[in-house]
Design a protein around this motif. Structure first.
Motif: not given
Length: 288
Positions: A37-39, A67-69, A76-77
């Motif tokens: 959450x912080x990042x 997928x979660x992020x 983007x991941x």
């Protein structure tokens, strides 16, 4: 979105995170997702996700977190893709799963050598993996590079020659391994430019959290520890809070210098530590 497009508005700031280990306690999972959450709130261009630890769940844990992020934060991941962990049969299936999850970027790596010291399988070099990924789909492919020279390379010239092969195979951007001496990075950039490599290169920065962690990583990656840095670790080795604060200051000093020299971007190895990452980002927010 292909994250290489972010470099149109340089510099790019991104993070690396580790997926929770299989079987992690509920408390550990809560801490991890609170850290996320912080990042995510720090608005990185993207978050890279290391190859998950723990047996056959490696592929799945990285994919689940990517997928979660994307779904939860809209960030983007970039999953790490270690070639030595795949075969010619399993790679296409995993790339298909990434595509169905909306992942458009991968960090193509050779991966760690097995205990025998001998690579196995069809992707014994990162360039082999890049070629296969390029042929399999429309991915933006990121590669790794080494300002302090890859520990298995006999010289910077040889290392850069291999890097050029990797870029020619389809790598569109690069992230450096951690380093603690900016002059080494600038010397590396000169060698890369002379070789005709012209893709964006993000500087990988790891803030100190514990002396043991940094010494272990430096040994594994063949990274030199400058006298100034080593002296700092020795002086504050018995005071964890002071060492953390000194490490933040050292990382900020590195980043300020890099930004003033026009670096393409910074990739922070967060070690899933949101406090340190937030302090660094707060210190440099007006410089970006």
């Amino acid at each position: 979105m292909k994250v290489v497009d972010c470099f149109k508005d340089r510099p790019v700031i991104s993070f690396e995170v580790f997926p929770p280990r299989p079987g992690a306690s509920e408390a550990a999972l809560n801490r991890f997702y609170s850290s996320l959450d912080v990042l995510a709130d720090l608005d990185p261009a993207y978050i890279s996700v290391t190859y998950g630890a723990g047996g056959s769940d490696n592929h799945a844990s990285t994919l689940r977190l990517c997928r979660y992020i994307k779904a939860h934060y809209g960030v983007e991941t970039v999953p790490h893709l270690p070639g030595l962990e795949f075969t010619a049969e399993t790679l296409p299936d995993y790339l298909d799963a990434l595509t169905h999850a909306g992942v458009e970027n991968v960090l193509a790596l050779r991966g760690d050598l097995p205990a025998t010291g001998q690579p196995h399988g069809p992707f014994q070099h990162a360039s082999d993996l890049v070629t296969a990924v390029k042929a399999a789909g429309d991915f933006n492919i990121i590669g790794a590079c080494y300002p302090d020279v890859h520990p298995e390379a006999p010289s910077l010239a040889v290392d850069v020659a291999h890097l050029k092969e990797k870029v020619a195979a389809g790598t569109s951007q690069l992230i450096t391994q951690l380093f603690f001496e900016n002059d080494h990075f600038y010397h590396f950039l000169d060698a890369v430019a002379e070789a005709g490599i012209a893709v964006p290169i993000q500087a990988g920065i790891m803030p100190v959290i514990t002396a043991h962690m940094v010494e272990r990583m430096a040994t594994m990656c063949g990274v030199g520890l400058p006298q100034k840095f080593a002296k700092m670790m020795r002086h504050y080795a018995d005071n964890k809070v002071a060492l953390r604060d000194a490490g933040v200051a050292y990382a900020v000093d590195q980043i300020v210098d890099l930004l003033s020299e026009g670096v393409d971007g910074i990739h922070l190895y967060t070690m899933d530590n949101p406090i340190v990452t937030k302090r660094i980002c707060s210190a440099i927010k007006t410089l970006i």
